[in-house]
Scaffold this active site. Structure first.
Site, short mmCIF file in Angstrom:
data_model
loop_
_atom_site.label_atom_id
_atom_site.label_comp_id
_atom_site.label_asym_id
_atom_site.label_seq_id
_atom_site.Cartn_x
_atom_site.Cartn_y
_atom_site.Cartn_z
N HIS A 1 33.07 97.36 74.96
CA HIS A 1 33.96 96.61 74.08
C HIS A 1 33.95 97.19 72.65
O HIS A 1 34.84 96.90 71.87
CB HIS A 1 33.53 95.15 74.06
CG HIS A 1 34.66 94.16 74.01
ND1 HIS A 1 35.91 94.38 74.53
CD2 HIS A 1 34.70 92.89 73.50
CE1 HIS A 1 36.66 93.32 74.34
NE2 HIS A 1 35.96 92.40 73.71
N ASN B 1 37.54 88.58 68.27
CA ASN B 1 38.57 87.55 68.42
C ASN B 1 39.32 87.22 67.13
O ASN B 1 40.32 86.52 67.17
CB ASN B 1 37.96 86.27 68.99
CG ASN B 1 37.40 86.50 70.38
OD1 ASN B 1 37.55 87.56 70.97
ND2 ASN B 1 36.75 85.48 70.90
N ASP C 1 39.40 99.13 73.54
CA ASP C 1 39.00 99.34 74.93
C ASP C 1 40.06 98.75 75.85
O ASP C 1 40.71 97.77 75.51
CB ASP C 1 37.64 98.70 75.20
CG ASP C 1 37.64 97.19 74.95
OD1 ASP C 1 37.50 96.43 75.92
OD2 ASP C 1 37.79 96.77 73.78
N ASN D 1 41.48 89.91 73.59
CA ASN D 1 41.47 88.92 72.50
C ASN D 1 41.67 89.54 71.13
O ASN D 1 42.29 88.93 70.25
CB ASN D 1 40.18 88.10 72.53
CG ASN D 1 40.10 87.21 73.75
OD1 ASN D 1 41.12 86.82 74.31
ND2 ASN D 1 38.90 86.91 74.18
#
Length: 186
Positions: A20, A66, A91, A112
C-alpha cells in the site's frame, strides 16, 4: 512550470515497505536519485527539485491514505499547480505485480486514497500512475494483503519497477502524459 507528484501511502513504521506504500517508495527513490531529502510540512513530507526547467514538488501525505485528498488539495493550491500537472502514484490490485499504467483520469476503483482525492477535488480527472501489486490473496483478505510486505521473489524485481516509475514521472514532466503513456504503458 510547477508539477506536483503525490505518492500515496501511510506514515508509520508498521506500514513501511508494504504494498500500500508503493507511492511513498517511488518518491523516496526519486528523491534519492535527485539528491534531495524530505522535510515535514503541512499535511505531508515534502521536497522538490528542478528538472528541464520545471519545478517539481514531491509530497508524501501524512494524513493517512483515506484522507490523501486533503494534502493534494492544499499543496495544489499553495503551489498553484494546475490539475494536469499533478501525478498521483498509487498501488493497484487490478494490475499484475510490476505492471505500470499512467492515466489522465479514472475511477477510484475501490482505492480509498484515490476516492478521497476525487471527493475533495469534486472530479476524477487527475493524472495517476498505477503500480500493479497483484491480487494474490484469499477472498476477504484484501486489507491484509495490501498492508503486507512484498514477497522475496517480488523484492528481487521491485527496484526495477520503482526505477521505471521514476523514469515515467520525469517523462511526464518533460514531454507530457500522452507521449509518456505511449512510450511506457504496458
Amino acid at each position: 512550470m510547477n508539477y506536483l507528484f503525490v505518492g500515496l501511502g501511510n506514515i508509520g513504521p508498521e506500514y513501511k515497505d508494504t504494498r500500500h506504500n508503493i507511492g511513498f517508495m517511488v518518491l523516496d527513490k526519486l528523491a534519492r536519485q535527485q539528491e534531495v531529502e524530505f522535510d515535514s510540512d503541512r499535511y505531508a513530507f515534502t521536497t522538490g527539485f528542478k528538472f528541464k526547467g520545471r519545478k517539481i514538488t514531491l509530497i508524501k501525505p501524512t494524513t493517512y491514505m483515506n484522507l490523501s485528498g486533503k494534502a493534494v488539495n492544499y499543496w495544489m493550491k499553495a503551489l498553484k499547480v494546475p490539475i494536469e500537472n499533478v501525478m498521483v502514484i498509487v498501488d493497484d490490485l487490478a494490475l499484475p505485480f510490476g505492471s505500470l499504467r499512467m492515466r489522465g483520469k479514472g475511477s477510484g476503483a475501490g482505492h480509498n486514497g484515490l476516492q478521497n482525492i476525487q471527493d475533495i477535488l469534486g472530479h476524477n480527472k487527475y493524472p495517476r500512475l498505477r503500480f500493479g501489486i497483484g491480487d494474490d490473496f484469499p477472498r476477504g483478505r484484501q486489507v491484509d494483503y495490501v498492508l503486507s510486505a512484498f514477497t522475496p521473489k517480488e523484492q528481487e524485481e521491485l527496484d526495477i519497477f520503482i526505477n521505471k516509475s521514476c523514469e515515467m514521472l520525469l517523462s511526464f514532466a518533460a514531454v507530457g502524459i500522452n507521449q509518456t503513456m505511449t512510450k511506457y504503458n504496458d
